[in-house]
Design a protein around this motif. Structure first.
Motif, PDB file in Angstrom:
ATOM      1  N   UNK A 141      -7.298   2.436  61.845  1.00 44.39           N
ATOM      2  CA  UNK A 141      -7.629   3.766  61.304  1.00 44.39           C
ATOM      3  C   UNK A 141      -6.874   3.489  59.650  1.00 44.39           C
ATOM      4  N   UNK A 142      -7.252   4.283  58.842  1.00 45.66           N
ATOM      5  CA  UNK A 142      -6.794   4.169  57.597  1.00 45.66           C
ATOM      6  C   UNK A 142      -5.763   4.840  57.334  1.00 45.66           C
ATOM      7  N   UNK A 143      -4.647   4.028  56.523  1.00 43.56           N
ATOM      8  CA  UNK A 143      -3.256   4.539  56.411  1.00 43.56           C
ATOM      9  C   UNK A 143      -3.004   4.859  54.832  1.00 43.56           C
ATOM     10  N   UNK A 144      -2.617   6.225  54.857  1.00 40.66           N
ATOM     11  CA  UNK A 144      -2.278   6.575  53.405  1.00 40.66           C
ATOM     12  C   UNK A 144      -0.903   5.767  52.869  1.00 40.66           C
ATOM     13  N   UNK A 145      -0.767   5.367  51.608  1.00 41.52           N
ATOM     14  CA  UNK A 145       0.208   4.684  51.358  1.00 41.52           C
ATOM     15  C   UNK A 145       0.506   5.003  49.662  1.00 41.52           C
ATOM     16  N   UNK A 146       1.841   5.503  49.486  1.00 42.37           N
ATOM     17  CA  UNK A 146       2.406   5.424  48.221  1.00 42.37           C
ATOM     18  C   UNK A 146       3.211   4.020  47.872  1.00 42.37           C
ATOM     19  N   UNK A 147       3.145   3.483  46.800  1.00 43.87           N
ATOM     20  CA  UNK A 147       3.864   2.368  46.674  1.00 43.87           C
ATOM     21  C   UNK A 147       4.183   2.287  44.992  1.00 43.87           C
ATOM     22  N   UNK A 148       5.361   1.823  44.834  1.00 44.35           N
ATOM     23  CA  UNK A 148       6.131   1.767  43.494  1.00 44.35           C
ATOM     24  C   UNK A 148       7.127   0.876  43.531  1.00 44.35           C
ATOM     25  N   UNK A 149       7.461   0.434  42.206  1.00 46.47           N
ATOM     26  CA  UNK A 149       8.551  -0.684  41.985  1.00 46.47           C
ATOM     27  C   UNK A 149       9.790  -0.105  41.353  1.00 46.47           C
ATOM     28  N   UNK A 153       4.741   0.336  37.962  1.00 43.32           N
ATOM     29  CA  UNK A 153       3.647   0.797  38.764  1.00 43.32           C
ATOM     30  C   UNK A 153       3.989   1.846  39.781  1.00 43.32           C
ATOM     31  N   UNK A 154       3.165   2.688  39.999  1.00 48.66           N
ATOM     32  CA  UNK A 154       2.781   3.522  41.125  1.00 48.66           C
ATOM     33  C   UNK A 154       1.444   3.515  41.666  1.00 48.66           C
ATOM     34  N   UNK A 155       1.289   3.588  42.804  1.00 48.48           N
ATOM     35  CA  UNK A 155      -0.110   3.481  43.608  1.00 48.48           C
ATOM     36  C   UNK A 155      -0.298   4.475  44.490  1.00 48.48           C
ATOM     37  N   UNK A 156      -1.319   5.035  44.890  1.00 46.39           N
ATOM     38  CA  UNK A 156      -1.542   5.919  45.858  1.00 46.39           C
ATOM     39  C   UNK A 156      -3.090   5.419  46.486  1.00 46.39           C
ATOM     40  N   UNK A 157      -3.061   5.279  47.669  1.00 46.19           N
ATOM     41  CA  UNK A 157      -4.229   5.066  48.525  1.00 46.19           C
ATOM     42  C   UNK A 157      -4.257   5.685  49.787  1.00 46.19           C
ATOM     43  N   UNK A 182       0.312  16.040  48.247  1.00 51.25           N
ATOM     44  CA  UNK A 182      -0.614  14.880  48.133  1.00 51.25           C
ATOM     45  C   UNK A 182      -1.667  15.323  47.482  1.00 51.25           C
ATOM     46  N   UNK A 183      -2.231  16.480  47.519  1.00 50.48           N
ATOM     47  CA  UNK A 183      -3.268  17.064  46.642  1.00 50.48           C
ATOM     48  C   UNK A 183      -3.034  16.971  45.217  1.00 50.48           C
ATOM     49  N   UNK A 184      -1.669  17.499  44.903  1.00 47.95           N
ATOM     50  CA  UNK A 184      -1.192  17.307  43.477  1.00 47.95           C
ATOM     51  C   UNK A 184      -1.120  16.021  42.768  1.00 47.95           C
ATOM     52  N   UNK A 185      -0.805  15.084  43.693  1.00 45.49           N
ATOM     53  CA  UNK A 185      -0.702  13.761  43.331  1.00 45.49           C
ATOM     54  C   UNK A 185      -2.208  13.297  42.898  1.00 45.49           C
ATOM     55  N   UNK A 186      -3.049  13.454  43.688  1.00 40.58           N
ATOM     56  CA  UNK A 186      -4.542  12.849  43.540  1.00 40.58           C
ATOM     57  C   UNK A 186      -4.919  13.641  42.168  1.00 40.58           C
TER      58      UNK A 186
END
Length: 282
Positions: free
Chosen positions: A77-85, A13-17, A128-132
């Motif tokens: 405030x919102x926090x940007x996060x990348x998460x992966x296992x 899993x890889x997540x971005x929010x 970041x934009x390329x990730x999205x």
């Protein structure tokens, strides 16, 4: 915004929010994930890791591992996060390619916080934009593309960490010994309590380790081992329902009284006093 890539066969899993506080539970899984938390606001945000609050300033990134307990309850405030296992991107497997990545991901007693300099903000924002964009391109090579981009983010962050967090007198080989020591302590702290145990695993002498850490920071290797044990004890008291005797055995103490004496020596509180204090503050 919540974006997720998942490979079911590997359980990767890889997540971005852009708002981890509100979107964390929307991911299919967040267990055993490493997180890169990025404050993209113009004001500081407050986070809590293992019960300790701290401010993450604008354009700062902090990395946390699955061994740590993170709370976003104090964040307004919102926090940007990348998460992966590990199944998506294994830090250990990429160790030779991403020099000194342990600065970011291992050694859970210290939080690695890096600051993105103004001259590099455009690079991080562009990535970041390329990730999205890549998350919206579901094809056969999407996973490979996302993994390469994550690797680039890690490399960019690691370079900053080497500049900002590491003493200049240390070379890459010395930094790698420190990283491996911290990593081994995270794995073996319940059963190995002597510096000589880790020196043997690293094919170094205890004196070599002591000399390296005297340059790196003020903690000795022995203190790091004891602090790691005390940290896990505090986590178990704070975040589980286990009783003191059970925690003592979990941490490798044959005698609960010995554990109680150790804990009081490290924290100035008995396990029961610490538990009461944690309950009051929560």
């Amino acid at each position: 915004m919540k974006l997720e890539f998942r490979e079911n066969k590997l359980d990767a899993i890889l997540g971005l929010t852009d708002d981890i506080k509100n979107n964390e539970k929307r991911f299919s899984s967040t267990e055993n994930t490493i997180k890169l938390l990025w404050n993209r606001n113009e004001e500081a945000v407050q986070l809590q890791v293992d019960g300790i609050s701290f401010d993450l300033l604008p354009n700062q990134i902090v990395t946390t591992t699955y061994l740590q307990h993170i709370s976003f309850s104090q964040s307004e405030l919102p926090i940007t996060a990348f998460l992966f296992n590990r199944e998506f991107y294994c830090i250990s497997d990429h160790d030779a390619e991403v020099s000194c990545n342990g600065i970011l991901f291992f050694g859970t007693q210290d939080l690695p916080i890096i600051t993105i300099p103004k001259e590099q903000q455009k690079r991080f924002d562009a990535l970041y934009e390329i990730f999205v964009e890549e998350f919206s391109t579901p094809d056969k090579i999407q996973g490979d593309m996302l993994q390469m981009m994550l690797k680039r983010l890690i490399i960019m962050s690691t370079r900053l960490a080497k500049e900002q967090l590491i003493v200049k007198e240390l070379n890459n080989d010395q930094i790698d010994v420190i990283r491996k020591f911290n990593y081994l302590v995270d794995i073996h702290y319940k059963t190995k309590r002597k510096v000589s145990d880790y020196a043997e695993l690293l094919f170094k002498s205890p004196k070599t380790l002591s000399n390296l850490f005297s340059i790196y920071n003020h903690k000795s290797p022995q203190q790091i081992i004891l602090d790691r044990l005390a940290l896990e004890a505090k986590r178990l008291i704070h975040f589980t329902d286990k009783q003191n005797q059970e925690i003592a055995y979990d941490l490798g103490f044959n005698d609960p009284a010995h554990f109680s004496r150790f804990f009081k020596k490290m924290t100035l509180l008995t396990p029961s006093q610490y538990r009461e204090k944690a309950e009051i503050s929560s």
